[in-house]
Design a protein around this motif. Structure first.
Motif, PDB file in Angstrom:
ATOM      1  N   PHE A 135       0.146  -2.175 -12.289  1.00 52.71           N
ATOM      2  CA  PHE A 135      -0.272  -0.541 -12.317  1.00 52.71           C
ATOM      3  C   PHE A 135       1.009  -0.858 -14.213  1.00 52.71           C
ATOM      4  O   PHE A 135       1.893  -0.880 -13.988  1.00 52.71           O
ATOM      5  CB  PHE A 135       0.572   0.626 -11.888  1.00 52.71           C
ATOM      6  N   TRP A 185       2.550   1.499  -3.240  1.00 57.89           N
ATOM      7  CA  TRP A 185       1.499   2.050  -4.526  1.00 57.89           C
ATOM      8  C   TRP A 185       0.932   3.379  -4.291  1.00 57.89           C
ATOM      9  O   TRP A 185       0.324   4.260  -5.476  1.00 57.89           O
ATOM     10  CB  TRP A 185      -0.411   0.865  -3.938  1.00 57.89           C
ATOM     11  N   GLU A 225       0.707  -1.267  -0.194  1.00 60.21           N
ATOM     12  CA  GLU A 225       0.038   0.022   0.184  1.00 60.21           C
ATOM     13  C   GLU A 225       0.737   1.128   0.055  1.00 60.21           C
ATOM     14  O   GLU A 225       0.945   2.194  -0.778  1.00 60.21           O
ATOM     15  CB  GLU A 225      -0.560   0.225   1.396  1.00 60.21           C
ATOM     16  N   THR A 275       1.906   6.093  -7.554  1.00 56.81           N
ATOM     17  CA  THR A 275       0.341   6.274  -8.473  1.00 56.81           C
ATOM     18  C   THR A 275       0.269   7.820  -7.628  1.00 56.81           C
ATOM     19  O   THR A 275      -0.852   7.986  -8.440  1.00 56.81           O
ATOM     20  CB  THR A 275      -0.772   5.152  -8.120  1.00 56.81           C
ATOM     21  N   LEU A 330       3.860  -5.589  -8.219  1.00 51.92           N
ATOM     22  CA  LEU A 330       3.902  -5.138  -6.038  1.00 51.92           C
ATOM     23  C   LEU A 330       3.699  -6.571  -5.875  1.00 51.92           C
ATOM     24  O   LEU A 330       2.546  -7.361  -6.159  1.00 51.92           O
ATOM     25  CB  LEU A 330       3.378  -3.951  -5.580  1.00 51.92           C
ATOM     26  N   ALA A 379      -4.926  -1.782  -7.609  1.00 49.35           N
ATOM     27  CA  ALA A 379      -4.844  -1.152  -6.123  1.00 49.35           C
ATOM     28  C   ALA A 379      -3.359  -2.545  -5.469  1.00 49.35           C
ATOM     29  O   ALA A 379      -4.576  -3.971  -5.438  1.00 49.35           O
ATOM     30  CB  ALA A 379      -5.947  -1.241  -5.457  1.00 49.35           C
ATOM     31  N   ASN A 380      -2.844  -2.137  -5.332  1.00 46.17           N
ATOM     32  CA  ASN A 380      -1.374  -2.556  -4.799  1.00 46.17           C
ATOM     33  C   ASN A 380      -1.497  -3.780  -5.596  1.00 46.17           C
ATOM     34  O   ASN A 380      -0.248  -4.462  -4.879  1.00 46.17           O
ATOM     35  CB  ASN A 380      -2.377  -2.334  -3.054  1.00 46.17           C
ATOM     36  N   GLU A 381      -1.356  -3.923  -6.213  1.00 46.55           N
ATOM     37  CA  GLU A 381      -0.757  -5.224  -7.602  1.00 46.55           C
ATOM     38  C   GLU A 381      -0.068  -4.413  -8.382  1.00 46.55           C
ATOM     39  O   GLU A 381       0.941  -5.868  -8.366  1.00 46.55           O
ATOM     40  CB  GLU A 381      -2.043  -6.273  -7.313  1.00 46.55           C
TER      41      GLU A 381
END
Length: 154
Positions: free
Chosen positions: A81, A27, A24, A31, A107, A77-79
């Motif tokens: 991009f 991330w 997180e 982002t 991630l 999200a959090n994985e």
């Protein structure tokens, strides 16, 4: 000739590092436009939303104005991009040659933090050899900057 023989040869840049932060936290560094400007370049029009188009400005060369056109292709999200990275011009042969690539950040939670893996794919050889060489070195520096910016957020 078959279709595979007609496809250009491509190269990918892969940089992988483990940071002592949660996915997180990494991330957020990846982002947030304000944070992105500290580890890469200032993005114009950036929002972490699939389909969003944004740009970066770098040094112009020859017929290329230095604008890198990006489009967010995937957000998990959090994985994960993913964004398109296009720039350059057909009239340039070295720096600033036409580039049509994809940047993927992945991630993964690991013991003691997060593994951040960057794959910048689609460098066509020999046309993008200069970009591939320069950006291979550049992305390694970017990951260390991401670490420093993230450290400040923790």
């Amino acid at each position: 000739m078959n279709e595979i023989a007609l496809q250009p040869e491509t190269q990918d840049i892969v940089v992988d590092e483990v940071f002592p932060h949660s996915p997180e936290t990494i991330w957020k560094t990846l982002t947030s436009g304000a944070l992105m400007s500290r580890w890469m370049m200032v993005p114009t029009g950036f929002e972490p939303v699939e389909g969003n188009r944004f740009t970066f400005q770098t040094t112009a060369a020859g017929e290329w104005d230095g604008v890198i056109h990006c489009k967010v292709l995937e957000i998990r999200a959090n994985e994960r991009f993913v964004y398109a990275w296009k720039g350059g011009h057909e009239g340039n042969s070295d720096y600033g040659s036409r580039l049509d690539t994809v940047v993927t950040w992945t991630l993964s939670k690991v013991e003691g933090g997060t593994r951040l893996r960057l794959v910048h794919s689609g460098f066509v050889t020999p046309r993008n050899d200069t970009a591939f060489k320069n950006m291979s070195q550049g992305w390694t520096k970017v990951l260390s900057k991401i670490g420093a910016v993230t450290d400040e957020q923790s």
